[in-house]
Design a protein around this motif. Structure first.
Motif, PDB file in Angstrom:
ATOM      1  N   VAL A   1       9.944  -0.585 -11.975  1.00  0.00           N
ATOM      2  CA  VAL A   1       9.995   0.509 -11.001  1.00  0.00           C
ATOM      3  C   VAL A   1       8.752   1.393 -10.995  1.00  0.00           C
ATOM      4  N   ASP A   2       8.041   1.507 -12.113  1.00  0.00           N
ATOM      5  CA  ASP A   2       6.852   2.349 -12.146  1.00  0.00           C
ATOM      6  C   ASP A   2       5.559   1.557 -11.977  1.00  0.00           C
ATOM      7  N   ASP A   3       5.676   0.274 -11.785  1.00  0.00           N
ATOM      8  CA  ASP A   3       4.490  -0.573 -11.656  1.00  0.00           C
ATOM      9  C   ASP A   3       4.007  -0.557 -10.209  1.00  0.00           C
ATOM     10  N   VAL A   4       2.721  -0.275 -10.015  1.00  0.00           N
ATOM     11  CA  VAL A   4       2.184  -0.159  -8.665  1.00  0.00           C
ATOM     12  C   VAL A   4       2.333  -1.457  -7.881  1.00  0.00           C
ATOM     13  N   GLU A   5       2.327  -2.600  -8.573  1.00  0.00           N
ATOM     14  CA  GLU A   5       2.476  -3.865  -7.854  1.00  0.00           C
ATOM     15  C   GLU A   5       3.873  -3.979  -7.240  1.00  0.00           C
ATOM     16  N   TYR A   6       4.875  -3.524  -7.947  1.00  0.00           N
ATOM     17  CA  TYR A   6       6.242  -3.532  -7.406  1.00  0.00           C
ATOM     18  C   TYR A   6       6.339  -2.584  -6.215  1.00  0.00           C
ATOM     19  N   ILE A   7       5.736  -1.402  -6.338  1.00  0.00           N
ATOM     20  CA  ILE A   7       5.789  -0.420  -5.250  1.00  0.00           C
ATOM     21  C   ILE A   7       5.047  -0.946  -4.024  1.00  0.00           C
ATOM     22  N   ARG A   8       3.897  -1.541  -4.243  1.00  0.00           N
ATOM     23  CA  ARG A   8       3.162  -2.143  -3.124  1.00  0.00           C
ATOM     24  C   ARG A   8       3.980  -3.258  -2.479  1.00  0.00           C
ATOM     25  N   CYS A   9       4.674  -3.999  -3.323  1.00  0.00           N
ATOM     26  CA  CYS A   9       5.508  -5.081  -2.830  1.00  0.00           C
ATOM     27  C   CYS A   9       6.618  -4.535  -1.928  1.00  0.00           C
ATOM     28  N   LEU A  10       7.294  -3.474  -2.374  1.00  0.00           N
ATOM     29  CA  LEU A  10       8.327  -2.853  -1.543  1.00  0.00           C
ATOM     30  C   LEU A  10       7.741  -2.341  -0.233  1.00  0.00           C
ATOM     31  N   ASP A  11       6.581  -1.702  -0.330  1.00  0.00           N
ATOM     32  CA  ASP A  11       5.930  -1.154   0.872  1.00  0.00           C
ATOM     33  C   ASP A  11       5.621  -2.272   1.865  1.00  0.00           C
ATOM     34  N   TYR A  12       5.113  -3.394   1.348  1.00  0.00           N
ATOM     35  CA  TYR A  12       4.786  -4.542   2.195  1.00  0.00           C
ATOM     36  C   TYR A  12       6.040  -5.078   2.894  1.00  0.00           C
ATOM     37  N   ILE A  13       7.122  -5.208   2.138  1.00  0.00           N
ATOM     38  CA  ILE A  13       8.373  -5.722   2.700  1.00  0.00           C
ATOM     39  C   ILE A  13       8.935  -4.742   3.731  1.00  0.00           C
ATOM     40  N   LEU A  14       8.847  -3.447   3.414  1.00  0.00           N
ATOM     41  CA  LEU A  14       9.356  -2.431   4.335  1.00  0.00           C
ATOM     42  C   LEU A  14       8.599  -2.460   5.652  1.00  0.00           C
TER      43      LEU A  14
END
Length: 525
Positions: free
Chosen positions: A115-128
């Motif tokens: 949850v705090d990893d920027v790659e996961y956050i970027r991944c969510l942003d991309y999917i969104l």
């Protein structure tokens, strides 16, 4: 990196053993997380229920995992809780935050909370942004819903106090991850969106959210992107610092006079907060779409809360058996047990007041000082999900606005005792401990009275029918405070015995209010 569901490639070996690897996740690491709600229980097993690949790269893979935790309660009962557990798996990368390590002979993998990893956050942003659904192995689906549009550049852990996970993004955003899975639309998302939509702006804005659809007609809220509010502090933090200075100023004078003389600024804050909460309830009473609007409570609604209190009270009595406590806690327990029958009789008598309970509406559901962010020019209400241990169907019900009022009253009480415990632990003050306790208790009483008086006056100016008839408001409010205090006591006796005294004193105060004739008179403050 590719943020789509693709062939696993170099991670085939890891994925072929993922069921086993989930079982090797370290229990102590999981129980360190603030969001894990079964801290007092023994974890017997962990089972992967479902998973989806959100993103993959040569050196790491991001997996949305749904994990069932099988645990044993302190009473010996076996239970199961399902958690949304996004993980990022990195090749040959290990540090103290690693949840488990897997070696397949060709490569060593480190498994981390994502949850705090920027790659996961970027991944969510991309999917969104793309709006493309991701398929889980069981044919469930990871479904994005976009409301606004921003860019993501970096992320970091915001705090570790929430029952969910909060990750701070650039562009003044937070990703809130709803860890413990409950079917339905999470009230935090639903309430925040509806309040904002209907012109109540003292809440966060929402950019988008993600649901898990099991393919059988049931949805689960997994996470949402919401506005980060620049703030001085949450009101719990602010109050603790305030009370620390308040105690230092004490000059030996009458407690009540000293509070009014030295706390005029905080009293002003409390009046503004009571106005904010009153305005929120008024706004919620005016929303007439979806599962909102105003309901007339009936006898079954009153039976629900009284039965809940009686059940939890009896559970608390069971938990208190055969344990050793300090002398002052033993004295409080003895007083509660002595008044048990009187309390139960008073609770049952409340049932006859159903016609005077006011209205039921959607409310915050778990309101306390930590759910208020203090800004330079006002306050923001956050975390509308209700009590996270309860099912969403229960948290989404209409309820008396006095439930929120009771939550704030109990929070003022907790704030006072938290500061007393800190003063006692530090042992550096020159004031007698009994005086400090009485001073802080007086502070909580004064602040509570100001809060309730101002709230009641504001509601009555708009629509007096929203809250109980003035003749019965103290007794009915005591019922909601008792509900909260008993719930707190069950938590404290199992998780934080050193704080057990706080809800016990709260229970005794409620007993006094319920049994006294004055409880059927107007709340005077």
């Amino acid at each position: 990196m590719v943020y789509v569901h693709i062939e696993e490639g170099d991670f085939d070996g890891f994925l072929s053993k993922i069921d086993y690897i989930v079982k090797t996740i370290k229990d102590d690491k999981v129980q360190e997380f603030r969001w894990f709600q079964e801290k007092a229980s023994y974890i017997k097993d962990k089972m992967l229920f479902d998973y989806a690949i959100l993103g993959i790269d040569r050196s790491f893979i991001i997996i949305a995992a749904l994990i069932d935790f099988i645990f044993e309660t302190i009473s010996g009962e076996e239970k199961k809780s399902r958690y949304y557990f996004p993980i990022i798996v990195r090749k040959n990368s290990f540090d103290d935050s690693c949840l488990t390590i897997y070696d397949d002979g060709d490569c060593v993998y480190g498994v981390y909370d994502a949850v705090d990893d920027v790659e996961y956050i970027r991944c969510l942003d991309y999917i969104l942004r793309g709006g493309k659904e991701i398929e889980f192995k069981s044919c469930g689906r990871f479904k994005p819903y976009m409301i606004l549009n921003h860019d993501i550049y970096s992320s970091k852990r915001l705090n570790n106090k929430s029952s969910n996970s909060l990750t701070l993004l650039s562009k003044n955003e937070i990703v809130k991850t709803f860890r413990r899975m409950a079917n339905g639309m999470n009230p935090d998302l639903e309430m925040t969106y509806m309040l904002r939509k209907h012109g109540f702006n003292d809440v966060q804005d929402i950019r988008g959210y993600f649901l898990y659809d099991d393919g059988k007609g049931t949805i689960y809220t997994l996470s949402m992107f919401s506005q980060y509010i620049e703030n001085v502090a949450d009101m719990w933090q602010y109050t603790q610092e305030y009370l620390k200075d308040f105690v230092k100023k004490y000059d030996g004078s009458d407690f009540v006079s000293f509070v009014y003389k030295n706390c005029s600024d905080y009293i002003g804050e409390v009046k503004k907060i009571s106005e904010l909460i009153a305005n929120m309830h008024i706004k919620l009473s005016l929303i007439n779409e979806g599962n909102f609007g105003v309901l007339e409570p009936n006898e079954s609604n009153i039976d629900e809360i009284t039965n809940q209190i009686i059940s939890n009270f009896n559970l608390l009595l069971d938990y208190m058996k055969n344990q050793d406590y300090s002398e002052d806690v033993e004295s409080l327990i003895k007083e509660i047990i002595t008044d048990k029958n009187l309390l139960l009789e008073s609770i049952n008598n409340i049932r006859s007041l159903a016609p005077y309970f006011g209205k039921y509406l959607r409310c915050h559901g778990d309101l306390h000082l930590e759910q208020l962010l203090k800004k330079e020019d006002g306050y923001i209400l956050i975390d509308f999900e209700g009590e996270p241990t309860k099912p969403i169907s229960e948290r989404s019900r209409h309820m008396s606005p006095l439930k929120d009022v009771a939550g704030m009253i109990r929070s003022f009480n907790y704030a006072a005792y938290s500061q007393f415990f800190e003063y006692k632990e530090n042992g550096k003050g020159g004031i007698d401990l009994e005086k400090v306790e009485n001073l802080l208790s007086t502070w909580a009483t004064v602040i509570t009275n100001v809060f309730v008086d101002n709230y009641v006056n504001l509601i009555n100016e708009h629509d007096a029918d929203l809250i109980p008839d003035e003749k019965y408001i103290t007794a009915i409010l005591a019922l909601f405070k008792l509900d909260k205090a008993v719930f707190e006591a069950i938590y404290e006796v199992n998780n934080r015995p050193s704080w057990f005294k706080i809800p016990l004193k709260g229970i005794i105060e409620c007993i006094d209010e319920l049994k006294n004739i004055s409880s059927l008179e107007v709340y005077n403050g």
